[in-house]
Structures are given as structure tokens and as C-alpha cells.
Design an enzyme around this catalytic site. Structure first.
Site, PDB file in Angstrom:
ATOM      1  N   TRP A 104      18.507  -5.844 -13.756  1.00 35.10           N
ATOM      2  CA  TRP A 104      19.416  -5.141 -13.798  1.00 35.10           C
ATOM      3  C   TRP A 104      20.416  -5.131 -12.478  1.00 35.10           C
ATOM      4  O   TRP A 104      21.627  -4.945 -12.554  1.00 35.10           O
ATOM      5  CB  TRP A 104      18.948  -3.649 -13.560  1.00 35.10           C
ATOM      6  CG  TRP A 104      18.265  -3.375 -14.798  1.00 35.10           C
ATOM      7  CD1 TRP A 104      16.831  -3.459 -15.344  1.00 35.10           C
ATOM      8  CD2 TRP A 104      18.892  -3.067 -16.114  1.00 35.10           C
ATOM      9  NE1 TRP A 104      16.550  -3.472 -16.483  1.00 35.10           N
ATOM     10  CE2 TRP A 104      17.839  -3.039 -17.181  1.00 35.10           C
ATOM     11  CE3 TRP A 104      20.215  -2.988 -16.593  1.00 35.10           C
ATOM     12  CZ2 TRP A 104      17.841  -2.879 -18.553  1.00 35.10           C
ATOM     13  CZ3 TRP A 104      20.284  -2.924 -18.041  1.00 35.10           C
ATOM     14  CH2 TRP A 104      19.242  -2.580 -18.854  1.00 35.10           C
ATOM     15  N   ASP A 159      20.803   1.969  -7.637  1.00 37.80           N
ATOM     16  CA  ASP A 159      20.358   2.190  -9.165  1.00 37.80           C
ATOM     17  C   ASP A 159      18.962   2.647  -9.315  1.00 37.80           C
ATOM     18  O   ASP A 159      17.935   1.842  -9.298  1.00 37.80           O
ATOM     19  CB  ASP A 159      20.903   1.178 -10.171  1.00 37.80           C
ATOM     20  CG  ASP A 159      20.355   0.969 -11.517  1.00 37.80           C
ATOM     21  OD1 ASP A 159      19.964   2.222 -11.841  1.00 37.80           O
ATOM     22  OD2 ASP A 159      20.242   0.101 -12.121  1.00 37.80           O
ATOM     23  N   LYS A 169      14.147   7.323 -18.443  1.00 38.88           N
ATOM     24  CA  LYS A 169      12.891   7.008 -17.970  1.00 38.88           C
ATOM     25  C   LYS A 169      12.224   8.262 -17.257  1.00 38.88           C
ATOM     26  O   LYS A 169      11.023   8.634 -17.554  1.00 38.88           O
ATOM     27  CB  LYS A 169      13.081   5.771 -16.991  1.00 38.88           C
ATOM     28  CG  LYS A 169      13.747   4.482 -17.774  1.00 38.88           C
ATOM     29  CD  LYS A 169      14.220   3.561 -16.936  1.00 38.88           C
ATOM     30  CE  LYS A 169      15.032   2.437 -17.501  1.00 38.88           C
ATOM     31  NZ  LYS A 169      14.514   1.765 -18.577  1.00 38.88           N
TER      32      LYS A 169
END
Lengths: 361, 361
Positions: free
Chosen positions: B102, B172, B196
Site C-alpha cells: 500500500w 494511511d 476494515k
């Protein structure tokens, strides 16, 4: 309370059958032991759901094979900006037909990315009519022509698809997609926020002719490229899976209603019933929009005495009729008659309006 | 079937209590006679819901008054691009700490908008450890430092907040937000895809220090400006109302669990139970990640004999344990232990793993 008669302009009424099914399987979808919201978008069960929803939409709209269907995010507003990014280089220009608030906003959000020219506007008519086709000043070499087939706030709607020659026609169909049959081949790009005729907010459906995907020449992040979304079946990143699921259920429901032909007939009947009640009220109610441009989806109307507005809203709400207050830009009332609003609901509204007029006339 | 034990990496398990409440009020929220999905985001009932959700989040995270909370769309990936657009001019540079997939993607999506410099990376270690702080090559005048506190795919997590001096730290937190107490004042900007630890996909939560809102100097559409979203209470256009609603229910559930302190304890206990089972398996299972960098949220592990992978997946699924297959970039297995995954679920997993090892060891 029981279910109200919901005339919200959006987020708007969803088919009760869709909601009931979503409710029944909320904790256990498809025998998975999990909610559809709790599953990976890359797992087989969700991938099958996603593909089936697209196929249903293709069937409903008769989408030709050379068009891609994308399930995106960001609302129509984000795509006001993303469309010029994707459909033209920074030195290009495009023509905009402005027939209300949303057309204005489309121009404003496009302006940083393209020379967005207003080729026609009905602003001088307070957006109560459509600019006659022979007054449109379409420019040579425009990357596309953008218009808003139905303006949610002003309640004006195109009743045919304008002929713009070979220039790709781009349509923000947020408030009238799936409301009647459409010839997709007339368009280069159709897009719509889901929250009126498709499903919940947070989902955008786009139908784009595949040759247009190659136009995005300027530097930009992959996440903004429609071609990347198309190449990844709208799973370039995690999509709005709940919205996609509900959209699929709505498409299935539309098939059961006789598809877009069936919905078109029902929507015409609903609009006729309400406009007839307004026109037949001896001036108690009034539709400000020119008759030929009246929207089947959003019906703004005023009371002959605006001092009655608050009473009308209070009494209608007490009668279980939701969200009839007009947009602040227009005032008065507005009834939105999207697909999920039944003919029965319109009947209840019309009866309420007649009764109200009798009591306060 | 009944509810499964769901270890999906995302979209992931939601608290069952949240799902049950959403199910109960799916057709009639708050006595409105309509689903929360069918109501205008600009109506008083939804506005109150929206404000209450923000207040709960502020309470849970201890968000200082000089930070704005935004409810956005597009996934973290879109904000990989939007953050540099908003936090710097086109000639600026920013430092990226890359500790997995990511982080790499954040650099790639930022590149069209800023000189995105990799100041540290653990790619040479296959992202199985974190680059030591004294190897980071932070640059002078960086607009911000971006990092990924938890890497979902590789299963590496920072266990403290790196000190980067006065440069705004951008995190993030998609896969570990709300999983333990956090000192928000250490950050310039925190963002997270909801799917999530918060709610359904299609929603992004952002916490941004308000002085950073003024940085967006380059031309761009309003819809991309965080300052505009902040000025409009995240209702610049129609937000993902269903996501916002479910996020609010999740925040309420988190309060009932003892807030982030309570969740932090529970998450530590869950991770300990699973890592202990792996480490105590005499090599039958193995965690590839360096011990000090092990994620509490995403636990990749391998079997000593990869020929058993398919059997493990088949048997675990039959035992009601969902989504244990590892990401293709890493292979093997992965169990994601987000907030909604109970200690009981981890116990069931650990028991299954011990039993499986006994039978196949």
C-alpha cells in the site's frame, strides 16, 4: 410508524421488495455466513454478484457490446471533473447545455480541466424551459457535448435525445436513468449517481463507449482513469460493494416490473396523475415549468398562497407523505416520482392535495 | 448457515450487534417510515445522525478541536492522489516511508501531483520488517511524510508513531484505525478506508489538522478540495449515507467495548493468542514477519508444507472459518483480526490450527 409515502429527491425511495430482501439476508448473504458487506470484493461469490448486476443492467438498457459499464464512487459531482480529465487533453474544449443547477455545476467543476463552453442555457428563463435546439451554439472540434437530461431541482426534462452529430454526447442521467427505454447508441457516455433510481448513495454507474477510454492523455493518477477501471472490471480498488449489491437487486426488480418499457409506462402514468391534479386545481396549485419540458421524475409545484406552505408540509407529513418541501433555490413543493415511487403513492398524494385544496381553498 | 468466523482482510467482519441493529431498522429508521438510505442527507434527521457519528469518533480518538473530520468517498487509493493535490503545490516534494504494497501504491498514485520521494523502504527485506528509523533519508522542506502504520498484505505494523519533527505526518490507517488508543496530535492527517475497522466499503474517514486545509493552491475542481468538504461538513455533494450511518453504529459499539483502550487490550490478546499458536507449533506454522514488526491486525502465516495449503483452506472453510487464504503476493494463509473479530473467533481458529497440525503433522 409503518412505511411512509416517500417523495424525496435523493437519496430517495427504494423498492420495498429490494429493502425486504436486503433485510432478510443482511447477516447471511447467499449462505456465506456473512453479510455481503463483510466479503472480499475479489472473492468468487461477490465477483459473480457483480458480473450478474452488470449483465442485468446491460439487458435492461440494451447496452451495445462496445460500451463498458463501470461501478464507481464520488457522486456525479466528482465525475463532472473526471469526465473532462478523461475525455480530452488540457487544451481541448467541450460544449455544455445548461438547463438547471446541475448543468451549471458540471461546467464549474469541469473548468479546471477543459475549456467548458456554455453552448446553450435556459438561465434567462429561470430554467423553466429548455433552450430550443436551433439556438444551440455548438462549437467546432468540441471533445464532447454535455447535458443533463433531467434537472432534479428545476424539474425540466428532455423528452428526446438531442442530435449533436458525431460529437460524443455525454449525459448526466442521475435523476432519470432507468426511468424509460433509452437508445444507448446515441450516447458517448452516460453516468448517474445511484441514489435516485438505482440504489443507495455512494455509487455511480457509468456507461461509456470504449473508444472514448483511450482519450485520457494528460498525467493523472490511475485511480482517475476510466480506462483503468474498465480494465479492472471496476475493481481497481475496493468498490462500494453494498451499493453494487443493492443496484443488482434493483435491476432484478426492474426486470420483474417489465423492464424499462414497463417502468416508462408506469412513470408516465404517475406524472400524468400528478400534473393533472395540479392543472385541474383551478389555480390552487401551479407547476412553474413549461408544459413541454415538464419532468416525469421531479415535479415542483407552488401553492396559490405561499402562506399555506408550512401548513401543507405539516399536514402532508402527518398524513405519511414525506419530503415534499421544494428545493430552496425554487421554493414551494416538489414531489419526486422515481421508479420506486408507486402509482399508489402518487394516488395518495393527489388525494391529499385535493382534500387540502378543498379545506383551504 | 449460521454466522461464520470471518477473517477477511477487507471488506471485513462487522460487529454482529451493528448488523442486527441495521437489519432491524432497515425499512424504518428512527421512526421516519423510511430506510436511512432513503432520506435526504440534508434533512434534519440525517444531519443529526451525521453530527453524532462525528462526535463519537472525536470522543473515541480524542481528536483535538483544531482537526476536522471528513466523511469522504473513493477509497484510500483515491486519496493517495488527492492528498498531494491538497497538501502541496505541483513543485513540492514529499517523503514516503514504504513498508509494503500500500505504501508503494501511495507513491505511484501521488507521482503525477508531487515529487514523491521514497525516504525509506523495506523492499529489500521483502517487506518482512520495518526500515530502522536511523536509515530514513527525510528531505529538507518536504510537504509531508507519508507512511502506512499497518500493511494489510505483508502484515507489518509500526508499534509507535515515528518522530519526523515539524513536517506533517500523514498516515494511511485503513487497516488499523480505531484498533488502539492514538495520539492524534502527532499527525497532520489520518485517513482510512472504512471497510476494515469502521463499516462498509465506499467510505473514507479523514482527520486533518485545519492549517493543512489552506495548502491546496493548484487549480482543481472543488470536489477534490478537502477545504471545501470541511466547509460543507462533508456534504459538498451527497455522501455515502449508509456508510456514515453504519460507521456511527460502529463507533457506538466501540464505546460499549470500552473505547480504544478496551479494543487495544482485546486486539493485543487476540494477536498474542494467534502468534503464540504459530510460534508454539514446532514449525508446523510459521510467521514470516520479524517479531518486532508483527501486525496485530493482519497475521500472514505459512504451513511447513505448502502442499497442505489447499487442505487447510478446505477444512477451515468447512469448519466455518472464512477467508483465510493469503494474498497472492505473499502466499500461504492470512488471518485478519480487526475489531469486529472476537477473541472467541480467534480461539476457534487457534483450536482448528492445533487440531489440523495434529492430524497432518
Amino acid at each position: 410508524m409503518s412505511r411512509a409515502w416517500n417523495f424525496s429527491a435523493g437519496p430517495a425511495a427504494l423498492p420495498e421488495a429490494v429493502l425486504k430482501r436486503a433485510q432478510a439476508e443482511l447477516l447471511d448473504w447467499n449462505g456465506s455466513g456473512a453479510s455481503v458487506m463483510e466479503l472480499s470484493h475479489r472473492g468468487k461469490p461477490f465477483m459473480a454478484l457483480a458480473a450478474a448486476a452488470e449483465q442485468r443492467l446491460r439487458g435492461l438498457m440494451g447496452i451495445p457490446a462496445n460500451y463498458k459499464v463501470l461501478f464507481l464512487q464520488g457522486g456525479a459531482t466528482q465525475h463532472f471533473a473526471q469526465i473532462p480529465m478523461n475525455l480530452a487533453g488540457p487544451d481541448a474544449h467541450a460544449d455544455y447545455i445548461v438547463t438547471g443547477h446541475w448543468g451549471e455545476k458540471a461546467v464549474r467543476e469541469a473548468a479546471p480541466y477543459i475549456d467548458a463552453r456554455v453552448a446553450a442555457t435556459s438561465v434567462a428563463a429561470n430554467y423553466l424551459s429548455l433552450p430550443p435546439r436551433d439556438t444551440w451554439q455548438l462549437s467546432k472540434g468540441a471533445a464532447y457535448v454535455h447535458y443533463t437530461p433531467n434537472e432534479t431541482i428545476h424539474g425540466v426534462e428532455f423528452h428526446d435525445v438531442p442530435d449533436v452529430g458525431d460529437t460524443p454526447l455525454v449525459a448526466d442521467m442521475s435523476s432519470n436513468i432507468l426511468s424509460e427505454p433509452v437508445d444507448v447508441s446515441r450516447f458517448g457516455l452516460i453516468y448517474a449517481g445511484a441514489q435516485k433510481n438505482i440504489g443507495p448513495s455512494g455509487l455511480v454507474i457509468m456507461v461509456i463507449r470504449d473508444d472514448l477510454l483511450a482519450r485520457a492523455g494528460r498525467p493523472m493518477a490511475n485511480i482517475f482513469r476510466y480506462a483503468e477501471h474498465a480494465a479492472n472490471d471496476s475493481m481497481l480498488n475496493t468498490p462500494n460493494t453494498w451499493g453494487w449489491y443493492l443496484a443488482g437487486l434493483t435491476f432484478e426488480w426492474l426486470e420483474e416490473q417489465g423492464g424499462l418499457a414497463g417502468m416508462g409506462e408506469r412513470n408516465a402514468a404517475k406524472a400524468t396523475a400528478l400534473y393533472d391534479a395540479i392543472d385541474g386545481s383551478s389555480g390552487f396549485y401551479r407547476s412553474p415549468v413549461e408544459v413541454s419540458a415538464r419532468s416525469r421524475m421531479n415535479v415542483p409545484f407552488t401553492l396559490h398562497d405561499s402562506a399555506l406552505d408550512a401548513v401543507f408540509l405539516k399536514e402532508s407529513e402527518a398524513a405519511g407523505l414525506l419530503a415534499l418541501k421544494g428545493h430552496k433555490a425554487v421554493g414551494g413543493m416538489r414531489a419526486s416520482l422515481y421508479n420506486a415511487v408507486s402509482l399508489e403513492a402518487v394516488g395518495v398524494l393527489v388525494n391529499f392535495m385535493r382534500d387540502f385544496a378543498t379545506r383551504h381553498g
